[in-house]
Design a protein around this motif. Sequence first.
Motif, PDB file in Angstrom:
ATOM      1  N   THR A 174       7.846   3.151  11.871  1.00 30.12           N
ATOM      2  CA  THR A 174       6.512   3.659  11.788  1.00 30.12           C
ATOM      3  C   THR A 174       5.934   3.764  13.207  1.00 30.12           C
ATOM      4  O   THR A 174       5.634   4.809  13.865  1.00 30.12           O
ATOM      5  CB  THR A 174       5.297   2.899  11.019  1.00 30.12           C
ATOM      6  OG1 THR A 174       5.918   2.905   9.671  1.00 30.12           O
ATOM      7  CG2 THR A 174       4.109   3.320  11.144  1.00 30.12           C
TER       8      THR A 174
ATOM      9  N   LYS B  88       0.888  -1.160  -0.069  1.00 28.65           N
ATOM     10  CA  LYS B  88       0.079  -0.195   0.189  1.00 28.65           C
ATOM     11  C   LYS B  88       0.959   1.386  -0.068  1.00 28.65           C
ATOM     12  O   LYS B  88       1.938   1.224   0.125  1.00 28.65           O
ATOM     13  CB  LYS B  88      -0.854   0.245   1.223  1.00 28.65           C
ATOM     14  CG  LYS B  88      -0.254  -0.023   2.491  1.00 28.65           C
ATOM     15  CD  LYS B  88       0.578   0.991   2.937  1.00 28.65           C
ATOM     16  CE  LYS B  88       1.323   0.915   4.155  1.00 28.65           C
ATOM     17  NZ  LYS B  88       2.637   1.724   4.290  1.00 28.65           N
TER      18      LYS B  88
ATOM     19  N   GLY C 188      -1.566   1.833  15.645  1.00 23.31           N
ATOM     20  CA  GLY C 188      -1.745   1.769  14.334  1.00 23.31           C
ATOM     21  C   GLY C 188      -3.183   1.746  14.096  1.00 23.31           C
ATOM     22  O   GLY C 188      -4.083   1.641  14.828  1.00 23.31           O
ATOM     23  N   SER C 189      -3.697   2.535  12.767  1.00 22.15           N
ATOM     24  CA  SER C 189      -4.799   2.794  12.587  1.00 22.15           C
ATOM     25  C   SER C 189      -5.637   1.398  11.786  1.00 22.15           C
ATOM     26  O   SER C 189      -6.817   1.403  11.748  1.00 22.15           O
ATOM     27  CB  SER C 189      -5.185   3.899  11.655  1.00 22.15           C
ATOM     28  OG  SER C 189      -4.423   3.586  10.232  1.00 22.15           O
TER      29      SER C 189
ATOM     30  N   VAL D 204      -5.308   9.712  10.944  1.00 19.05           N
ATOM     31  CA  VAL D 204      -6.007   8.696  10.836  1.00 19.05           C
ATOM     32  C   VAL D 204      -5.786   7.760  12.350  1.00 19.05           C
ATOM     33  O   VAL D 204      -6.729   7.114  12.517  1.00 19.05           O
ATOM     34  CB  VAL D 204      -5.713   8.030   9.986  1.00 19.05           C
ATOM     35  CG1 VAL D 204      -4.385   7.211   9.659  1.00 19.05           C
ATOM     36  CG2 VAL D 204      -6.893   6.519   9.453  1.00 19.05           C
TER      37      VAL D 204
ATOM     38  N   GLY E  36       2.937   7.988   4.413  1.00 19.07           N
ATOM     39  CA  GLY E  36       3.291   7.252   5.415  1.00 19.07           C
ATOM     40  C   GLY E  36       3.819   8.013   6.687  1.00 19.07           C
ATOM     41  O   GLY E  36       3.342   8.922   7.034  1.00 19.07           O
ATOM     42  N   ALA E  37       4.460   7.374   7.607  1.00 18.71           N
ATOM     43  CA  ALA E  37       4.784   7.709   8.773  1.00 18.71           C
ATOM     44  C   ALA E  37       5.772   8.913   8.900  1.00 18.71           C
ATOM     45  O   ALA E  37       5.864   9.855   9.747  1.00 18.71           O
ATOM     46  CB  ALA E  37       5.354   6.733   9.898  1.00 18.71           C
TER      47      ALA E  37
ATOM     48  N   GLU F  59      -2.364  10.570   6.657  1.00 18.45           N
ATOM     49  CA  GLU F  59      -1.394   9.644   7.780  1.00 18.45           C
ATOM     50  C   GLU F  59      -1.159  10.496   8.967  1.00 18.45           C
ATOM     51  O   GLU F  59      -1.616  11.708   9.191  1.00 18.45           O
ATOM     52  CB  GLU F  59      -0.092   9.452   7.093  1.00 18.45           C
ATOM     53  CG  GLU F  59       0.740  10.557   6.561  1.00 18.45           C
ATOM     54  CD  GLU F  59       0.480  10.519   5.127  1.00 18.45           C
ATOM     55  OE1 GLU F  59      -0.469  11.484   4.824  1.00 18.45           O
ATOM     56  OE2 GLU F  59       1.002  10.051   4.444  1.00 18.45           O
ATOM     57  N   HIS F  60      -1.135   9.811  10.131  1.00 19.16           N
ATOM     58  CA  HIS F  60      -1.015  10.187  11.386  1.00 19.16           C
ATOM     59  C   HIS F  60      -2.551  10.487  12.264  1.00 19.16           C
ATOM     60  O   HIS F  60      -3.010  10.077  12.989  1.00 19.16           O
ATOM     61  CB  HIS F  60      -0.011  11.348  11.757  1.00 19.16           C
ATOM     62  CG  HIS F  60       1.369  10.806  11.578  1.00 19.16           C
ATOM     63  ND1 HIS F  60       1.881  10.127  12.664  1.00 19.16           N
ATOM     64  CD2 HIS F  60       2.239  11.143  10.830  1.00 19.16           C
ATOM     65  CE1 HIS F  60       3.092   9.681  12.156  1.00 19.16           C
ATOM     66  NE2 HIS F  60       3.268  10.285  11.065  1.00 19.16           N
TER      67      HIS F  60
ATOM     68  N   PHE G 259      -5.242   1.153   8.467  1.00 13.09           N
ATOM     69  CA  PHE G 259      -5.418   1.378   7.030  1.00 13.09           C
ATOM     70  C   PHE G 259      -4.632   0.498   6.161  1.00 13.09           C
ATOM     71  O   PHE G 259      -5.087   0.027   5.128  1.00 13.09           O
ATOM     72  CB  PHE G 259      -5.069   2.792   6.882  1.00 13.09           C
ATOM     73  CG  PHE G 259      -3.384   2.914   6.692  1.00 13.09           C
ATOM     74  CD1 PHE G 259      -2.671   2.831   7.721  1.00 13.09           C
ATOM     75  CD2 PHE G 259      -2.814   3.119   5.458  1.00 13.09           C
ATOM     76  CE1 PHE G 259      -1.268   2.637   7.487  1.00 13.09           C
ATOM     77  CE2 PHE G 259      -1.560   3.272   5.429  1.00 13.09           C
ATOM     78  CZ  PHE G 259      -0.676   2.910   6.283  1.00 13.09           C
TER      79      PHE G 259
HETATM   80  O1  PMV Z   1       4.763   4.165   7.552  1.00  8.49           O
HETATM   81  P1  PMV Z   1       3.409   3.501   7.094  1.00  8.49           P
HETATM   82  O2  PMV Z   1       3.565   3.683   5.561  1.00  8.49           O
HETATM   83  O3  PMV Z   1       3.287   2.473   7.564  1.00  8.49           O
HETATM   84  O4  PMV Z   1       2.337   4.657   7.265  1.00  8.49           O
HETATM   85  C1  PMV Z   1       1.916   4.934   8.648  1.00  8.49           C
HETATM   86  C2  PMV Z   1       0.541   5.559   8.749  1.00  8.49           C
HETATM   87  C3  PMV Z   1       0.427   6.387  10.238  1.00  8.49           C
HETATM   88  O5  PMV Z   1      -1.056   7.025  10.002  1.00  8.49           O
HETATM   89  C4  PMV Z   1       1.466   7.261  10.554  1.00  8.49           C
HETATM   90  C5  PMV Z   1       0.328   5.078  11.183  1.00  8.49           C
HETATM   91  C6  PMV Z   1      -1.330   4.332  11.082  1.00  8.49           C
HETATM   92  O6  PMV Z   1      -1.161   3.296  11.353  1.00  8.49           O
HETATM   93  O7  PMV Z   1      -2.154   4.932  10.344  1.00  8.49           O
END
Ligand code: PMV
Length: 296
Positions: A175, A10, A131-132, A19, A259-260, A16-17, A134
Motif C-alpha cells: 500500500t 477492514k 495513510g488516511s 481519501v 484498497g490500494a 480509496e486513494h 480509514f
Molecule cells: O491497501 P489498503 O487496503 O490498505 O487500502 C489503502 C487505501 C488508500 O486509500 C490507498 C490509502 C489510505 O490510507 O487511505
Amino acid sequence: MNIKTSAPGKLMLFGEHAVVYGYPCIVTTVSPRIYVEVEKTSGLLKIDSPQFKDTRFVQETVKLFCEKYNVNNNLLIKTHSDFSSQYGFGSSSAVTVATILALSKLFQTEISKKEVFDLGYKVVINVQGVGSGFDIAAAVFGGTIYFVTGGKVIEPLFVKNLSLVIGYSGVKADTSSIVKNLEFRIHNSESEYKKIFEKIGKIVEEAKISLVKNDWKTTGELMNKNHRLLQELGVSTEKLDKMCHAAINVGAFGAKLSGAGGGDCMIALASSNKIKKVELAIIKAGGEIINVKCNI
Ligand code: PMV
C-alpha cells in the motif's frame, strides 16, 4: 494480570486513494480479527508475534502510549491473527488498535474511541509515513463507516445485508509504495488527478445514500464507476479488471478493486441467489475466494 483484546480487519468499499487527499471514503469491517495479549513483566519489552515479521506497529504503539500516559514499557505482548496479512485486510491497523485497547485496560486509563483513533493514526503515520487512517477508524468503531481523511468525519452507516463476494488476486500489494507512487505522478499533473478525485468523492456521497437504502442496483453501478476511475488513476491490474468483469458478466450488481490496488482484493456485490455463480466466475478468472463476513 493478563489482558486480552481484539480488533477487526477492514475492506474499503468506496473512495480509496481520493481519501488520502481530503475526500471521503466508505469502509466496512470483516470478521477476521487480530488478538493481543499483554502483561506486565520485570524485564524489557518483548513482542511475541509469530504471524507478523513486522512488529513496528506494536513497538510504535507501545512507545506512544507509554509516553502519553507516563507508564513504563516492561511488557510482554503476544499477538495472534485470524487471517493472513497478505490479503490486505488491515492487519497492521487492527494490531495497532488492539494493542492500544489492551494497554489502556492494563493501565486502567480512560480513553475514548476518538482518542484511540488519534493515537492509532499517529502510529500509522510514524511507521508508514502515509495513510488516511480509514483502517484505524474501522478497527476502532466497527461496522460500516463514512470517513474523511485523518478522522475529520467518522460517521457510522447503518447498512443491512451487505452481500459481498471477495476475490484475492494472488498478488500481495504494498500500500505505501502504491500511495507514494501516485503522489509522485500527481505532482506532474495535479489538475487532472484532482478531477478524478472529485468524481470519486461524488460517488462516495451517492453510495452513502444507496447503501443505507439497500439500493443494490445503484450501489453496484457506483462500484463499477469507482473502479473505472481507479483504472484511470493507474492502480488497477489486468487480473483485478478480469475478476471484476467476470463477476459483472454473471450478474453481480457491480465490482471494483478494494484498497490500494496493484493486487490484493476485489469485491463484487451480488444478490444471494447469484453468489455461487459470481464466486465461480472469479475463480475462473484466476482469483481466490475469501470467505469472510462483512459489516460486523
Ligand atoms: O491497501 P489498503 O487496503 O490498505 O487500502 C489503502 C487505501 C488508500 O486509500 C490507498 C490509502 C489510505 O490510507 O487511505
